[in-house]
Design a protein around this motif. Structure first.
Motif, PDB file in Angstrom:
ATOM      1  N   GLY A 157       0.811  -1.267   0.134  1.00  0.00           N
ATOM      2  CA  GLY A 157       0.044  -0.011   0.036  1.00  0.00           C
ATOM      3  C   GLY A 157       0.904   1.424  -0.078  1.00  0.00           C
ATOM      4  N   ALA A 158       1.818   1.270   0.801  1.00  0.00           N
ATOM      5  CA  ALA A 158       2.717   2.474   0.868  1.00  0.00           C
ATOM      6  C   ALA A 158       3.372   2.918  -0.460  1.00  0.00           C
ATOM      7  CB  ALA A 158       3.897   2.219   1.775  1.00  0.00           C
ATOM      8  N   ALA A 159       4.174   1.632  -1.164  1.00  0.00           N
ATOM      9  CA  ALA A 159       4.628   1.800  -2.353  1.00  0.00           C
ATOM     10  C   ALA A 159       3.778   2.262  -3.446  1.00  0.00           C
ATOM     11  CB  ALA A 159       5.343   0.498  -2.657  1.00  0.00           C
ATOM     12  N   THR A 160       2.836   1.452  -3.699  1.00  0.00           N
ATOM     13  CA  THR A 160       1.760   1.952  -4.811  1.00  0.00           C
ATOM     14  C   THR A 160       1.265   3.288  -4.414  1.00  0.00           C
ATOM     15  OG1 THR A 160       1.278  -0.503  -4.533  1.00  0.00           O
ATOM     16  CG2 THR A 160      -0.354   0.971  -5.819  1.00  0.00           C
ATOM     17  N   GLY A 161       0.947   3.453  -3.176  1.00  0.00           N
ATOM     18  CA  GLY A 161       0.204   4.694  -2.929  1.00  0.00           C
ATOM     19  C   GLY A 161       1.063   6.015  -3.314  1.00  0.00           C
ATOM     20  N   ILE A 162       2.406   6.072  -2.924  1.00  0.00           N
ATOM     21  CA  ILE A 162       3.313   7.125  -3.293  1.00  0.00           C
ATOM     22  C   ILE A 162       3.376   7.007  -4.978  1.00  0.00           C
ATOM     23  CG2 ILE A 162       5.552   6.133  -2.873  1.00  0.00           C
ATOM     24  CD1 ILE A 162       5.955   8.774  -1.686  1.00  0.00           C
ATOM     25  N   ALA A 163       3.610   5.934  -5.642  1.00  0.00           N
ATOM     26  CA  ALA A 163       3.750   5.783  -7.003  1.00  0.00           C
ATOM     27  C   ALA A 163       2.770   6.380  -7.773  1.00  0.00           C
ATOM     28  CB  ALA A 163       4.066   4.149  -7.192  1.00  0.00           C
ATOM     29  N   VAL A 164       1.555   6.164  -7.299  1.00  0.00           N
ATOM     30  CA  VAL A 164       0.368   6.429  -8.080  1.00  0.00           C
ATOM     31  C   VAL A 164       0.290   7.935  -7.661  1.00  0.00           C
ATOM     32  CG1 VAL A 164      -2.195   6.505  -8.087  1.00  0.00           C
ATOM     33  CG2 VAL A 164      -0.980   4.491  -8.085  1.00  0.00           C
ATOM     34  N   ALA A 165       0.492   8.454  -6.586  1.00  0.00           N
ATOM     35  CA  ALA A 165       0.397   9.850  -6.173  1.00  0.00           C
ATOM     36  C   ALA A 165       1.491  10.735  -6.874  1.00  0.00           C
ATOM     37  CB  ALA A 165       0.562  10.232  -4.753  1.00  0.00           C
ATOM     38  N   ILE A 166       2.510  10.172  -7.225  1.00  0.00           N
ATOM     39  CA  ILE A 166       3.676  10.519  -7.914  1.00  0.00           C
ATOM     40  C   ILE A 166       3.432  11.123  -9.489  1.00  0.00           C
ATOM     41  CG2 ILE A 166       6.156  10.978  -8.502  1.00  0.00           C
ATOM     42  CD1 ILE A 166       6.724   9.948  -5.899  1.00  0.00           C
ATOM     43  N   LEU A 167       2.948   9.825  -9.870  1.00  0.00           N
ATOM     44  CA  LEU A 167       2.643   9.676 -11.348  1.00  0.00           C
ATOM     45  C   LEU A 167       1.445  10.491 -11.944  1.00  0.00           C
ATOM     46  CD1 LEU A 167       3.351   6.009 -11.969  1.00  0.00           C
ATOM     47  CD2 LEU A 167       4.684   7.697 -12.631  1.00  0.00           C
ATOM     48  N   THR A 168       0.223  10.450 -10.951  1.00  0.00           N
ATOM     49  CA  THR A 168      -0.920  11.038 -11.309  1.00  0.00           C
ATOM     50  C   THR A 168      -0.743  12.693 -10.808  1.00  0.00           C
ATOM     51  OG1 THR A 168      -2.102  10.519  -9.236  1.00  0.00           O
ATOM     52  CG2 THR A 168      -2.150   9.294 -11.381  1.00  0.00           C
ATOM     53  N   GLY A 169      -0.044  12.977  -9.520  1.00  0.00           N
ATOM     54  CA  GLY A 169      -0.067  14.517  -9.080  1.00  0.00           C
ATOM     55  C   GLY A 169      -1.150  14.423  -8.043  1.00  0.00           C
ATOM     56  N   SER A 170      -2.024  13.324  -7.857  1.00  0.00           N
ATOM     57  CA  SER A 170      -3.149  13.521  -7.064  1.00  0.00           C
ATOM     58  C   SER A 170      -2.907  12.568  -5.671  1.00  0.00           C
ATOM     59  CB  SER A 170      -4.258  13.104  -7.525  1.00  0.00           C
ATOM     60  OG  SER A 170      -5.247  12.483  -6.714  1.00  0.00           O
ATOM     61  N   SER A 171      -2.964  13.151  -4.561  1.00  0.00           N
ATOM     62  CA  SER A 171      -3.007  12.181  -3.325  1.00  0.00           C
ATOM     63  C   SER A 171      -4.258  11.212  -3.153  1.00  0.00           C
ATOM     64  CB  SER A 171      -3.020  13.244  -1.932  1.00  0.00           C
ATOM     65  OG  SER A 171      -1.730  13.925  -2.077  1.00  0.00           O
ATOM     66  N   ALA A 172      -5.350  11.664  -3.423  1.00  0.00           N
ATOM     67  CA  ALA A 172      -6.461  10.953  -3.598  1.00  0.00           C
ATOM     68  C   ALA A 172      -6.591   9.833  -4.308  1.00  0.00           C
ATOM     69  CB  ALA A 172      -7.842  11.785  -3.822  1.00  0.00           C
ATOM     70  N   LEU A 173      -5.941   9.887  -5.506  1.00  0.00           N
ATOM     71  CA  LEU A 173      -5.615   8.722  -6.211  1.00  0.00           C
ATOM     72  C   LEU A 173      -4.570   7.821  -5.783  1.00  0.00           C
ATOM     73  CD1 LEU A 173      -5.873  10.095 -10.148  1.00  0.00           C
ATOM     74  CD2 LEU A 173      -7.403   8.637  -8.883  1.00  0.00           C
ATOM     75  N   GLY A 174      -3.635   8.394  -5.023  1.00  0.00           N
ATOM     76  CA  GLY A 174      -2.527   7.680  -4.402  1.00  0.00           C
ATOM     77  C   GLY A 174      -3.256   6.761  -3.504  1.00  0.00           C
ATOM     78  N   VAL A 175      -4.066   7.302  -2.542  1.00  0.00           N
ATOM     79  CA  VAL A 175      -4.764   6.519  -1.403  1.00  0.00           C
ATOM     80  C   VAL A 175      -5.510   5.318  -2.101  1.00  0.00           C
ATOM     81  CG1 VAL A 175      -6.322   6.657   0.185  1.00  0.00           C
ATOM     82  CG2 VAL A 175      -4.914   8.306   0.209  1.00  0.00           C
ATOM     83  N   LEU A 176      -6.279   5.574  -3.160  1.00  0.00           N
ATOM     84  CA  LEU A 176      -7.172   4.687  -3.827  1.00  0.00           C
ATOM     85  C   LEU A 176      -6.250   3.617  -4.377  1.00  0.00           C
ATOM     86  CD1 LEU A 176     -10.028   6.709  -5.914  1.00  0.00           C
ATOM     87  CD2 LEU A 176     -10.129   5.174  -3.789  1.00  0.00           C
ATOM     88  N   GLY A 177      -5.121   3.690  -4.903  1.00  0.00           N
ATOM     89  CA  GLY A 177      -4.169   2.902  -5.546  1.00  0.00           C
ATOM     90  C   GLY A 177      -3.573   2.039  -4.241  1.00  0.00           C
ATOM     91  N   ALA A 178      -3.409   2.619  -3.061  1.00  0.00           N
ATOM     92  CA  ALA A 178      -2.914   2.007  -1.986  1.00  0.00           C
ATOM     93  C   ALA A 178      -3.917   0.950  -1.654  1.00  0.00           C
ATOM     94  CB  ALA A 178      -2.570   2.746  -0.964  1.00  0.00           C
ATOM     95  N   ILE A 179      -5.113   1.260  -1.543  1.00  0.00           N
ATOM     96  CA  ILE A 179      -6.417   0.444  -1.313  1.00  0.00           C
ATOM     97  C   ILE A 179      -6.224  -0.652  -2.188  1.00  0.00           C
ATOM     98  CG2 ILE A 179      -8.745   0.203  -0.828  1.00  0.00           C
ATOM     99  CD1 ILE A 179      -8.863   3.026   0.269  1.00  0.00           C
ATOM    100  N   ALA A 180      -6.279  -0.283  -3.466  1.00  0.00           N
ATOM    101  CA  ALA A 180      -6.262  -1.425  -4.317  1.00  0.00           C
ATOM    102  C   ALA A 180      -5.382  -2.472  -4.383  1.00  0.00           C
ATOM    103  CB  ALA A 180      -6.382  -0.733  -5.739  1.00  0.00           C
ATOM    104  N   ALA A 181      -3.970  -1.848  -3.970  1.00  0.00           N
ATOM    105  CA  ALA A 181      -2.875  -2.814  -3.875  1.00  0.00           C
ATOM    106  C   ALA A 181      -3.037  -3.739  -2.741  1.00  0.00           C
ATOM    107  CB  ALA A 181      -1.730  -2.108  -3.469  1.00  0.00           C
ATOM    108  N   GLY A 182      -3.605  -3.204  -1.494  1.00  0.00           N
ATOM    109  CA  GLY A 182      -4.028  -4.180  -0.532  1.00  0.00           C
ATOM    110  C   GLY A 182      -4.882  -5.189  -0.774  1.00  0.00           C
ATOM    111  N   MET A 183      -5.909  -4.673  -1.309  1.00  0.00           N
ATOM    112  CA  MET A 183      -6.869  -5.677  -1.684  1.00  0.00           C
ATOM    113  C   MET A 183      -6.433  -6.691  -2.578  1.00  0.00           C
ATOM    114  SD  MET A 183     -10.103  -3.279  -1.833  1.00  0.00           S
ATOM    115  CE  MET A 183     -11.614  -4.147  -1.996  1.00  0.00           C
ATOM    116  N   ALA A 184      -5.591  -6.437  -3.647  1.00  0.00           N
ATOM    117  CA  ALA A 184      -4.922  -7.288  -4.590  1.00  0.00           C
ATOM    118  C   ALA A 184      -4.491  -8.380  -3.951  1.00  0.00           C
ATOM    119  CB  ALA A 184      -4.420  -6.309  -5.651  1.00  0.00           C
ATOM    120  N   LEU A 185      -3.566  -7.843  -2.952  1.00  0.00           N
ATOM    121  CA  LEU A 185      -2.849  -9.082  -2.447  1.00  0.00           C
ATOM    122  C   LEU A 185      -3.583  -9.780  -1.286  1.00  0.00           C
ATOM    123  CD1 LEU A 185       0.640  -7.221  -1.202  1.00  0.00           C
ATOM    124  CD2 LEU A 185       0.236  -9.002  -2.898  1.00  0.00           C
ATOM    125  N   ALA A 186      -4.694  -9.154  -0.817  1.00  0.00           N
ATOM    126  CA  ALA A 186      -5.616  -9.919  -0.091  1.00  0.00           C
ATOM    127  C   ALA A 186      -6.377 -10.924  -0.775  1.00  0.00           C
ATOM    128  CB  ALA A 186      -6.415  -9.048   0.863  1.00  0.00           C
TER     129      ALA A 186
END
Lengths: 305, 360, 358
Positions: free
Chosen positions: A45-74
């Motif tokens: 979640g941490a890695a995906t969150g910041i990766a998405v946030a940096i790539l898209t420039g949006s923290s909110a999308l970063g958070v969503l990305g992190a949630i998605a990553a956690g759910m994918a592993l789950a």
């Protein structure tokens, strides 16, 4: 701001990622599944969150990305333990290793990239109350979310039928199945929820707490979250207490050093863990003979039609 | 076994072929193979990252004359094997970048007599083992001077890692610099218990700021303390690399590790056969370590800091001149004397006037 | 339509043998795809990972040295897990063993001593590990406390204890205040077997342990008890087996083996105590135990295989510049595939139409 206020503020921020991950795992364990892979999901979640946030420039999308990553592993964990009835301890450990490795691969490009952390939300008027005002009403959104989650999980488990069914799956999955409840599907949803929470906790670390990415930045918090779930004897409000206790002890230990208290730092650092053991034993002494936690915790369930 | 080795060299050569610009008579028949052993991950953005940057600079400057490989996060039990594998892969110069590797390097070096070893922060040499380090304390002196100028609460916060001499003499030297401006400066020390743990560093930084410190020094490697400084509107110094961008209005200067030029010179020495074991402790004058540009300081403050820095680099200012008095009041050296390198390296007492205690 | 798991009526030997091979094949396949996606020659990468570590005598010795602590710990863990005792604290027991054995070496440093020193250290290490393992065992039998959590918490306690000892009371006075103890004397060092390698006495010890454990589990009453308590606890109780005593016993054995591995590592490979003497052996051994199907000989094979992947990962960093994280991803994948394939040995996956559900 007095020093007590200041300490309380830092305790809350230190405890929040622990609480987020713990509340998710609590739901998972109440449904009867033990997921030791929290650390792996959190750091992904941490890695995906910041990766998405940096790539898209949006923290909110970063958070969503992190949630998605956690759910994918789950989801991967769910396929193994629910779909293939694999041992949960082994799957959880595999998930941790896999998640740690994958997070390094995902985050490699973003090491040292600076980003603005997500700021605090200031609730007007209320936050001007002396002492508690700033502590309670001027926090970042994750803190508010963690409190809402604790309340929501409590309400769900204790006041809704769905929550009752979930608890039944955890206590006795055979009976629940006999009563016609889809045990595996319920556990799947619980596992995904746990993954989302762990991913959210990871996003907090890399987007708010220390807004950058470095390898291994969760530093074992996932394991602490597992301890908190047991410390809380699987009750949501106690999980909040446990998270603040763990967060608080770490902060207090640092403050004690600053004030020159002559206790070995290692002893202070080990204190939360020793305390968890003590609390665990105390809980069991009170309970006298019943099991700690959901009776079906960790037992794979294979419905025979 | 020889087949495997040839395949290895072919493999390495194929991989590096894209980068090679063709053979150069400057090198030996093969490019010099240089190995690096890192104690942490390359992505730690601190100690290990800077060694990696030094390695890259070496490759950049020397081009096709060198080939480098590195292994990260090598735990002490795996050290022997990794070094042997590097040697079998053709490495003739190996940098072991941590004090945790010093004893193991001392043990392994004699078994590989035609490989040259360089250990960072080690304490003794062998015929094929050299040691190197940076005089980070020179930067600490400058930090102390700047801190005394910028601090209104007269309290410096120091996020320390472990009570090893390097950290202790750094703390002492910060105060030495601070006292040269204002003898009333105080310091609070928190032991983070790690060289790198961003969450814990942030918590330590917050604790120090809460206790009234308004200038932060760190001996840990992540930008977390500076981010806290930015958030809390106090000042801070960066560590290992230029951290200005993490705290645009809180950053004063950073101690920047520049291992690249040292690595270039050592690789050159091996290539032209002039390598000899040495004990290099380079300060500001050697280029191994520098201070990032001063930010958030007035022109007078910048001028003073620059003057002090240049004096340290030129050798006209010595942070370890007497009198030096311990916390318990005993005198170590009187006025007019100076600590030698070994005494600095083993300094494990705080100066009088510093109220910190060492854990255990 | 939905997927259900159906228990197979009997476990076919053919599937038992095929399953790990299929798992390895799948891992190799996914690894190759990943390497190709990263722009590397998959064959070369696979060669570096799996073939290079065992391609010469030196490599084989290194594999043995790396695998020894994993095998020792995993055999003990397998005994625990088979009887439903989830000892997750092997890492802490490993460290306690190093501390206990190291204490003997440090206390006798510089003092004339004899051939009794090394056996004393080994025994001390085993006792140290066993002692730490006793705590979660007692907490489980007397209070019903969850042993996963108690044993895990003690790992942190053991880590901090080692850290404090090495930075404080046991710090080498001539070591410039660095966190390490004195280097152990030659009498306090595990002897090497061959002059030019790193293979030491630890490996034959591990092999002996595997043989003893295999005989124990397959042929003795105790072994039967361990398996029965795990598979059918009520039947075991009817048969008169005391599961509390068994819990204490297997935890003690497992802790002793982990402690033994700890002192062997500290006195053999590193020859001093430092904070970082274990790169997570205790946790890796859990994986080894599962990969080995909780069977002592299986643990041996799995330990060797996992050691190969570790060393292969180092080689990949050296020759291919592949980061360490890729190794972790491969190890995680391997575990997933092995677990999945093993599950398919016991169960069959079937597509069922909804109407067929009772």
């Amino acid at each position: 701001m007095t020093i007590a206020e200041a300490i309380l503020l830092t305790v809350i921020t230190a405890a929040t990622p622990l609480l987020l991950a713990a509340i998710g795992e609590l739901v998972v364990e109440r449904s009867g599944v033990l997921n030791l892979g929290v650390e792996g999901m959190m750091i992904m979640g941490a890695a995906t969150g910041i990766a998405v946030a940096i790539l898209t420039g949006s923290s909110a999308l970063g958070v969503l990305g992190a949630i998605a990553a956690g759910m994918a592993l789950a989801a991967l964990f769910a396929v193994m333990t629910l779909g293939l009835a694999v041992n949960q301890v082994a799957s959880g450990l595999a998930l941790t290793i896999f998640g740690l490795g994958l997070s390094g691969v995902v985050g490699a490009r973003f090491v040292g990239v600076q980003r603005e952390g997500i700021g605090k939300i200031d609730i007007p008027v209320l936050s001007d109350i002396p002492f508690l005002g700033r502590v309670l009403f001027e926090q970042d959104p994750f803190v508010y979310l963690s409190v809402l989650l604790v309340g929501g999980v409590w309400w769900f488990l204790n006041r809704t039928k769905a929550g009752l069914v979930l608890r039944a799956c955890g206590e006795n999955h055979t009976s629940a199945h006999a009563l016609g409840y889809p045990v595996l599907r319920i556990r799947l949803v619980a596992i995904l929820f746990g993954g989302a929470c762990a991913g959210l906790a990871g996003a907090y670390l890399s987007l708010v707490y220390t807004p950058f990415w470095t390898s291994g930045m969760t530093a074992g918090r996932g394991w602490i979250a597992l301890a908190i779930v047991v410390f809380a004897s699987w009750l949501p409000w106690r999980a909040a207490l446990g998270a603040y206790l763990f967060g608080g002890l770490t902060i207090l230990q640092l403050h004690a050093q600053g004030f020159g208290v002559p206790v070995p730092s290692q002893l202070l650092a080990a204190l939360p863990y020793l305390l968890t053991i003590v609390v665990l034993v105390l809980i069991m002494r009170v309970r006298q003979g019943s099991t700690a936690g959901p009776a079906s915790l960790g037992v794979p369930f294979v419905p025979d039609r | 076994m020889s087949i495997t080795r040839r395949q290895l060299i072919q493999g390495v050569g194929a991989f590096a072929g894209a980068a090679a610009l063709g053979q150069n008579a400057y090198s030996q028949t093969n490019p010099l193979n240089v190995g690096f052993v890192l104690i942490g991950p390359v992505g730690d953005f601190g100690w290990s990252t800077m060694h990696d940057r030094g390695r890259r600079r070496m490759e950049e400057v020397l081009g096709p004359a060198v080939r480098s490989t590195q292994v990260e996060s090598v735990a002490p039990p795996d050290f022997d094997r990794v070094v042997n594998q590097l040697a079998r892969n053709g490495a003739r110069l190996i940098f072991t970048t941590s004090f945790s590797y010093f004893q193991p390097t001392v043990r392994v070096a004699p078994t590989l007599p035609n490989v040259f070893f360089e250990n960072a922060t080690g304490t003794s040499t062998l015929p094929n083992l050299s040691i190197y380090n940076s005089r980070f304390y020179e930067g600490r002196y400058v930090q102390g001077v700047i801190a005394a100028r910028k601090s209104r609460s007269k309290q410096i916060g120091y996020i320390a890692s472990f009570p090893v001499p390097e950290v202790i003499h750094a703390i002492n030297t910060v105060m030495r610099g601070a006292w040269s401006v204002d003898p009333n400066m105080k310091i609070r020390v928190v032991w983070a218990g790690a060289w790198f743990n961003p969450g814990r560093e942030a918590e330590a930084a917050r604790a120090l700021v809460d206790q009234g410190c308004d200038v932060l020094c760190q001996h840990t490697d992540s930008p977390a303390p500076l981010q806290v400084a930015q958030e809390r509107r106090v000042f801070g110094f960066g560590q290992a690399s230029d951290m200005t961008r993490f705290a645009p209005s809180a950053h004063l200067t950073s101690s920047v590790n520049n291992w690249g030029d040292y690595y270039v010179s050592r690789a050159r020495a091996v290539i032209d056969g002039s390598w000899k074991p040495g004990d290099v402790w380079g300060g500001l004058n050697s280029g191994m370590f520098s201070l990032a540009p001063f930010t958030n300081m007035s022109p007078e403050e910048v001028a003073e800091a620059t003057r002090i820095r240049d004096a340290l680099a030129a050798g006209t200012l010595h942070p370890f001149e007497g009198p030096i008095v311990r916390q318990d009041g005993t005198t170590v050296i009187p006025a007019g004397q100076r600590l030698n390198d070994d005494q600095i390296r083993s300094q494990n007492y705080f100066y009088r006037g510093i109220d910190a205690t060492m854990p255990s | 339509m939905r997927l259900v798991l159906e228990r197979r009526p009997h476990v076919s030997v053919r599937l038992l043998v095929l399953s790990p091979l299929v798992a390895v094949a799948l891992t190799v396949l996914c690894g190759a795809v990943m390497f190709a996606a990263m722009g590397l020659d998959p064959w070369q990468a696979l060669h570096v990972y799996f073939v290079m570590p065992v391609s010469d005598a030196w490599g084989l010795q290194e594999v043995a040295v790396k695998a020894t602590p994993l095998i020792l710990i995993a055999v003990g863990l397998a005994l625990c897990y088979q009887s439903n005792n989830w000892n997750i604290g092997a890492e802490g027991q490993f460290l306690m063993g190093a501390i206990a054995g190291g204490w003997i070496a440090i206390a006798t440093h510089g003092v004339p001593n004899g051939p009794w020193l090394l056996p004393a250290m080994l025994l001390g290490g085993a006792l140290g590990g066993a002692f730490l393992a006793l705590i979660p065992a007692v907490l489980k039998t007397r209070f019903g406390a969850n042993e996963i959590l108690t044993s895990l918490m003690l790992v942190y306690v053991a880590e901090y204890l080692l850290d404090w000892l090495v930075r404080g009371p046991w710090r080498d006075p001539g070591g410039f205040n660095m966190p390490q103890t004195v280097t152990f004397e030659p009498e306090a060092t595990i002897p090497l077997l061959f002059g030019d390698g790193r293979l030491n006495l630890g490996t034959p010890i591990a092999i002996v342990v595997v043989i003893v454990a295999a005989i124990l589990v397959a042929r003795t009453l105790k072994g039967f008890e361990i398996r029965l308590v795990g598979e059918a606890p009520r039947a075991a109780r009817f048969a008169g087996f005391n599961d509390r005593k068994l819990t204490i016993t297997v935890f003690l054995v497992s802790g002793a083996l982990a402690g033994l591995a700890g002192v062997i590592e500290a006195a053999g490979t590193i020859r001093q105590l430092q904070p970082a003497i274990s790169p997570g052996y205790g946790f890796t051994a859990i994986i080894v135990a599962f990969l080995g199907r909780l069977n002592p000989v299986g643990c041996l094979v799995a330990g060797v295989f996992l050691a190969i992947t570790f060393i292969g990962g180092e080689n990949a960093q050296i020759t291919l510049r592949l980061p360490l994280d890729v190794t972790r991803v491969i190890q995680g994948m391997l575990l997933f595939f092995v677990l999945a394939c093993d599950s398919l040995v016991a169960y069959r996956v079937r597509l069922v139409s909804r109407e067929a559900v009772a």
